[in-house]
Design an enzyme around this catalytic site. Structure first.
Site, PDB file in Angstrom:
ATOM      1  N   HIS A 161     -12.657  -2.244  11.045  1.00  0.00           N
ATOM      2  CA  HIS A 161     -12.092  -2.062   9.701  1.00  0.00           C
ATOM      3  C   HIS A 161     -12.379  -3.238   8.775  1.00  0.00           C
ATOM      4  O   HIS A 161     -11.747  -3.382   7.735  1.00  0.00           O
ATOM      5  CB  HIS A 161     -10.586  -1.807   9.773  1.00  0.00           C
ATOM      6  CG  HIS A 161     -10.218  -0.703  10.709  1.00  0.00           C
ATOM      7  ND1 HIS A 161     -10.529   0.607  10.455  1.00  0.00           N
ATOM      8  CD2 HIS A 161      -9.605  -0.715  11.916  1.00  0.00           C
ATOM      9  CE1 HIS A 161     -10.110   1.359  11.459  1.00  0.00           C
ATOM     10  NE2 HIS A 161      -9.557   0.587  12.351  1.00  0.00           N
ATOM     11  N   LYS A 218       0.828  -1.207   0.000  1.00  0.00           N
ATOM     12  CA  LYS A 218       0.000   0.000   0.000  1.00  0.00           C
ATOM     13  C   LYS A 218       0.862   1.257   0.000  1.00  0.00           C
ATOM     14  O   LYS A 218       0.457   2.297  -0.534  1.00  0.00           O
ATOM     15  CB  LYS A 218      -0.940  -0.020   1.200  1.00  0.00           C
ATOM     16  CG  LYS A 218      -1.966  -1.152   1.150  1.00  0.00           C
ATOM     17  CD  LYS A 218      -2.850  -1.150   2.379  1.00  0.00           C
ATOM     18  CE  LYS A 218      -3.904  -2.251   2.303  1.00  0.00           C
ATOM     19  NZ  LYS A 218      -3.317  -3.602   2.324  1.00  0.00           N
ATOM     20  N   GLU A 220      -0.852   6.599   8.113  1.00  0.00           N
ATOM     21  CA  GLU A 220      -1.464   7.611   7.261  1.00  0.00           C
ATOM     22  C   GLU A 220      -2.495   8.392   8.068  1.00  0.00           C
ATOM     23  O   GLU A 220      -2.965   7.912   9.118  1.00  0.00           O
ATOM     24  CB  GLU A 220      -2.122   6.968   6.043  1.00  0.00           C
ATOM     25  CG  GLU A 220      -3.315   6.104   6.357  1.00  0.00           C
ATOM     26  CD  GLU A 220      -3.933   5.481   5.105  1.00  0.00           C
ATOM     27  OE1 GLU A 220      -3.354   5.610   4.018  1.00  0.00           O
ATOM     28  OE2 GLU A 220      -5.006   4.858   5.232  1.00  0.00           O
ATOM     29  N   ARG A 248      -7.076  -8.353  -7.167  1.00  0.00           N
ATOM     30  CA  ARG A 248      -7.756  -9.649  -7.075  1.00  0.00           C
ATOM     31  C   ARG A 248      -9.254  -9.403  -7.118  1.00  0.00           C
ATOM     32  O   ARG A 248      -9.709  -8.263  -7.190  1.00  0.00           O
ATOM     33  CB  ARG A 248      -7.394 -10.327  -5.747  1.00  0.00           C
ATOM     34  CG  ARG A 248      -7.671  -9.415  -4.538  1.00  0.00           C
ATOM     35  CD  ARG A 248      -7.533 -10.121  -3.214  1.00  0.00           C
ATOM     36  NE  ARG A 248      -7.532  -9.211  -2.098  1.00  0.00           N
ATOM     37  CZ  ARG A 248      -8.610  -8.655  -1.545  1.00  0.00           C
ATOM     38  NH1 ARG A 248      -9.804  -8.925  -2.060  1.00  0.00           N
ATOM     39  NH2 ARG A 248      -8.512  -7.856  -0.503  1.00  0.00           N
TER      40      ARG A 248
END
Length: 613
Positions: free
Chosen positions: A218, A116, A183, A274
């Site tokens: 999450h 990521k 982040e 994917r």
């Protein structure tokens, strides 16, 4: 042309790929761990190959063994599903090097987007390095994988290092890669994603949007397509950004580009190279089979003409084996019955009688409703889940039904903070008030046929049940006229159906029993013994294992005699590739700690005792 496909995966996604392969006349090959020797995906395939491994959890991560299995079984292609090795560029390369067709994007594209951090850099975004108070709150996130594993929200700088360590450990266990990054955490945004499909001839097609904002820990819980209420210009922007991301890495096949939408802006999150868990909602609105498209693209065929515009609305709910009364800990055991009525699609890796084990993700099934309008799709899905027969471990079914009917969701005003605001209300137990009585009457039906009534008044018969974490007592009598109970009229009672009239209203209760476990409509009860076993009692302040798992860590310096405060972490259990924190229930002294790191524990095993101060 592909004639035989090995699915390098298990459970629901393996079964889903096998269904499309059969429709296309393609032979199927399953791989399985020892724990999955009798799993549905193993039984469903034409042939299966056992994968040896040190632990069942690691078995499906052995790419070398998967390639060897494909060659031994005569497969000419490999489909990775999602999770495990699905976004592992090295595995994709090994498949191709073995002369097999890889049903997925090129290894170079996986490599570019697998991390990521690298994906964000590719899109011109840099992660945070030196975090200060001004940056809070921040999100610690695993660089590889997904599904909420290795992810932590940090609101206090003092807790950052501990959360980084926990995220690294969880990511390493789930994905074999402990890299994490930090982040900014955008609160109360919407999670919007774009399904893309690309071929080897230069066509990249965005197949609409999905909204996956309802997330807990999450992990996505409810998803839908298209994303409702998205302004036209923002819808166009995320589609364009998705195509840009795909072209940047010469993408081929099915993929998803994810965004967090807040304040009219789209923030790039990541690209999943994917098939996504929630792909059925896109299939429903576009009337396509994304797995079939993946196979055709892998065979070198062009995508052809654009599909018809999106039709109607689709909503998907993920049904998990988890117990809301035990902090949503994963549950294991026999799934006695799984039946979901109505015009819905059910994707699952289980059938009646299968075991839900400790080694893998606790998702039981995905239930999808498609209708001309969003309101109709939501109503259909909620009704189907409400009436479903799910007999076995505790599930999140009630949460799903109540979420679908919550005013914020029905008005499409949800965001990623939905459960932060509403989870306590949505999980308040609301069992059928007469469920214990119905269970007792059904159980007593057999004895009532043999003249259990007396000519003189007698004490009522009693039965005790555990329901929604609380003990309930049911009282009834055998009389000349049959079974009777105070406050209700027993209209009918047999071993499977009880009808009670309460305040002039007749209500039906369907009763199903599996040993001491009883289901009355959708309410689960446990029949309690008449005389409890005193040896099962535990000292006050005892902490018992909520699930089978492994003790992976004990808090530093913790030993008998250590003072602890309420909510303080004592140890961590790992189950189903997630870590679960066990905390002190009260402020006091730790008087017993009978477990050590690496120890396997079973549900109900004593982990620690805290004596209240």
């Amino acid at each position: 042309m592909i004639t035989s496909v090995l699915v390098a995966n298990r459970g629901e996604i393996a079964c889903r790929v096998f269904r499309t392969c059969r429709d296309l006349g393609i032979r199927t090959v399953a791989v399985h761990s020892d724990a999955d020797a009798n799993a549905l995906h193993t039984r469903m395939a034409d042939v299966s190959v056992r994968l040896p491994g040190e632990t069942p959890a690691d078995t499906y991560l052995r790419g070398d063994l998967v390639v060897k299995a494909a060659l031994a079984a005569g497969a000419d292609a490999v489909h990775p599903g999602y999770g495990f090795l699905s976004e592992n560029a090295g595995f994709a390369r090994a498949v191709e090097d073995a002369g097999l067709v890889w049903i997925g994007p090129p290894p170079s594209a996986i490599e570019a987007m697998a991390s990521k951090t690298r994906a964000k850099q590719l899109m011109g975004i840099e992660p945070l390095t030196d975090v200060t108070e001004a940056d809070l709150p921040v999100l610690v996130k695993a660089a590889a994988g997904g599904g909420g594993r290795g992810m932590r929200v940090v609101r206090h700088l003092a807790g950052l290092e501990a959360e980084l360590a926990a995220a690294r450990a969880e990511a390493a266990s789930a994905f074999g890669d402990g890299e994490v990054f930090v982040e900014p955490y955008v609160e109360n945004g919407r999670h919007v994603e774009v399904q893309i499909l690309a071929d080897t001839h230069g066509t990249v097609r965005p197949l609409g949007t999905r909204d996956c904002s309802l997330q807990r820990r999450h992990q996505k819980v409810i998803e839908e397509a298209p994303a409702p209420g998205l302004p036209a210009e923002l819808d166009e922007e995320v589609r364009a950004l998705a195509v840009r991301a795909a072209r940047a890495v010469d993408y081929v096949g099915a993929g998803t580009v994810e965004f967090l939408v807040a304040d009219g802006r789209a923030h790039f999150l990541e690209m999943n190279t994917r098939l996504q868990v929630e792909h059925p909602v896109t299939e429903a609105v576009f009337g396509i089979d994304l797995v079939a498209e993946q196979i055709r693209v892998a065979e070198g065929h062009p995508l052809g003409t654009d599909p018809a515009p999106a039709r109607g609305h689709a909503v998907e709910a993920r049904l998990y084996a988890e117990d809301p009364a035990r902090d949503w800990s994963p549950q294991t055991g026999t799934l006695h019955r799984l039946s979901v009525p109505g015009p819905v699609r059910l994707d699952t890796g289980y059938t009646d009688g299968d075991e839900i084990g400790v080694h893998y993700d606790p998702m039981i099934a995905k239930v999808v409703a498609h209708a001309p309008t969003r309101a109709e799709a939501v109503r259909t899905l909620a009704s189907a889940l409400e009436r479903a027969e799910i007999h076995g471990p505790a599930t999140n079914r009630d949460l799903l039904v109540r979420s679908l009917r919550h005013p914020e969701f029905t008005a499409a005003r949800m965001d990623t903070g939905f459960y932060d605001r509403h989870l306590p209300d949505l999980t308040e137990p609301h069992p059928y008030p007469h469920a214990p009585l119905a269970a007792a009457l059904a159980d007593a039906h057999g004895r009532s046929r043999f003249g259990g009534w007396r000519n003189v008044p007698s004490q009522p018969q009693t039965k005790r049940y555990l329901m929604a974490g609380e003990e309930h007592e049911a009282r009834y009598r055998h009389t000349r006229n049959g079974l009777e109970a105070d406050g209700v009229r027993v209209v009918h009672a047999d071993a499977r159906l009880v009808i009670l009239e309460v305040d002039g209203v007749e209500r039906k209760y369907e009763v199903t029993r599996y040993g001491e476990q009883v289901y009355v409509n959708t309410t689960a009860l446990t029949a309690l013994p008449r005389f409890p076993d005193p040896t099962t009692d535990h000292a006050p302040g005892s902490l018992l294992a909520p699930m089978p798992g492994t003790v992976v860590r004990v808090a530093d310096g913790l030993m008998a005699g250590t003072p602890v405060t309420a909510g303080e972490p004592l140890l961590w259990l790992e189950a189903m590739k997630m870590q679960h924190k066990i905390t002190a229930p009260v402020t006091g002294t730790l008087t017993s700690l009978p477990v050590t790191p690496g120890q396997q524990v079973e549900p109900g095993m004593l982990l620690a005792v805290v004596q209240e101060a």
